[in-house]
Design a protein around this motif. Sequence first.
Motif, PDB file in Angstrom:
ATOM      1  N   UNK A 121      55.326 -35.122  15.758  1.00  0.00           N
ATOM      2  CA  UNK A 121      56.479 -34.715  14.941  1.00  0.00           C
ATOM      3  C   UNK A 121      56.245 -35.044  13.469  1.00  0.00           C
ATOM      4  N   UNK A 122      55.681 -36.226  13.219  1.00  0.00           N
ATOM      5  CA  UNK A 122      55.388 -36.614  11.835  1.00  0.00           C
ATOM      6  C   UNK A 122      54.354 -35.669  11.226  1.00  0.00           C
ATOM      7  N   UNK A 123      53.313 -35.337  12.008  1.00  0.00           N
ATOM      8  CA  UNK A 123      52.284 -34.408  11.526  1.00  0.00           C
ATOM      9  C   UNK A 123      52.892 -33.069  11.126  1.00  0.00           C
ATOM     10  N   UNK A 124      53.777 -32.565  11.971  1.00  0.00           N
ATOM     11  CA  UNK A 124      54.399 -31.267  11.695  1.00  0.00           C
ATOM     12  C   UNK A 124      55.297 -31.329  10.460  1.00  0.00           C
ATOM     13  N   UNK A 125      56.079 -32.419  10.332  1.00  0.00           N
ATOM     14  CA  UNK A 125      56.962 -32.552   9.171  1.00  0.00           C
ATOM     15  C   UNK A 125      56.157 -32.662   7.878  1.00  0.00           C
ATOM     16  N   UNK A 126      55.031 -33.412   7.923  1.00  0.00           N
ATOM     17  CA  UNK A 126      54.227 -33.560   6.722  1.00  0.00           C
ATOM     18  C   UNK A 126      53.623 -32.226   6.307  1.00  0.00           C
ATOM     19  N   UNK A 127      53.175 -31.429   7.278  1.00  0.00           N
ATOM     20  CA  UNK A 127      52.572 -30.127   6.965  1.00  0.00           C
ATOM     21  C   UNK A 127      53.566 -29.184   6.305  1.00  0.00           C
ATOM     22  N   UNK A 128      54.873 -29.460   6.503  1.00  0.00           N
ATOM     23  CA  UNK A 128      55.926 -28.627   5.920  1.00  0.00           C
ATOM     24  C   UNK A 128      56.551 -29.280   4.683  1.00  0.00           C
TER      25      UNK A 128
END
Length: 340
Positions: free
Chosen positions: A280-287
């Motif tokens: 979830x953190x990875x996805x939020x950072x990518x956005x």
Amino acid sequence: MNNALVQNTKYRRDIMRALALFTFTGGLLFCTLNFIRGLYFLAALELAYSLFSIFLWFIIPKTPHLSRWILWYIIPFFIVMMFALSLPATSDAIFVWVLTIPLLAYLLLGRRLGFWVSLIFIFLGIIAYHLRFIDSSHSFSLNAAISINITLSALLVMIIAHVYELNRDKNENRLIELAGTDQLTGLPNRMKLDTSFQHISSLAKRHKIDFTLILIDIDFFKSINDQYGHDVGDEALCYIANFLNKNVRESDFLARFGGEEFALFITSTEPNQANQHIENIREMLSQSPFLNGDITINITLSAGLATYGKDGTNLESLLKKADERLYQAKHNGRNCIVFD
């Protein structure tokens, strides 16, 4: 932090060795004098304590039980002082040694235990002095002046020792905190990571809880430095550190591992849940691109996970396994997580 604690222990060992040698020499001297004066029991105590002190001088450098030996040294030492002060044939000059009690107690036992040991023996010393040396044939004002001088001088030494030790504790804790903090991001650094692992693994073992180590690497970070300069790269690192710190739980532990790598301990969570959390953190950072003036930089991360117990029970083995999986994540095209 561990180095600071070792240094603190070395400081106490050095003081103890110096005191042991001093006590051995002084004890033999006073033993001889008191034997000549006919104070045989006191002379025997001083001889025994001298021999004990030289024994301590040999074992203090290597003993793992330093605090225990300090107590076995300092409590009998103060008791011998009180006994000598109470004997009819001793002079009031012996009270000078009572004034050393706070200094020795605080230096060797620390602020909290040193305070109580000092308070007890200073109180006993003042009582013994009054019983032995306050002369009823003197005027009330003279006895009052002597009593006040003795009491205030003892308390003053104790207060000075307490204030010194209090400030030394604060300064030492501050230095330890600074030594364990990454100057750029404000996160804990590798040294603090090692210390925190000892604490977290002890809790995990005692309470049979899961925890996961995650190594995080910022994808293509070198290109940010090459394209925009190290100043922008440093600001990007601070942005990433703040982003990660805001999105982990308070019970978790995040540290800058080095360069563009971060390490995260996720506690009390099953490996699958830990994987989902970092996903979830990875996805939020990518956005959440990093903005710096007119510059917009898209940032992604890759991560490798290792589970305490399954992948190892010491930090080295967990780091090795997490690093292997981080490498696999990069090999898979980056911006992904590998946990098994």
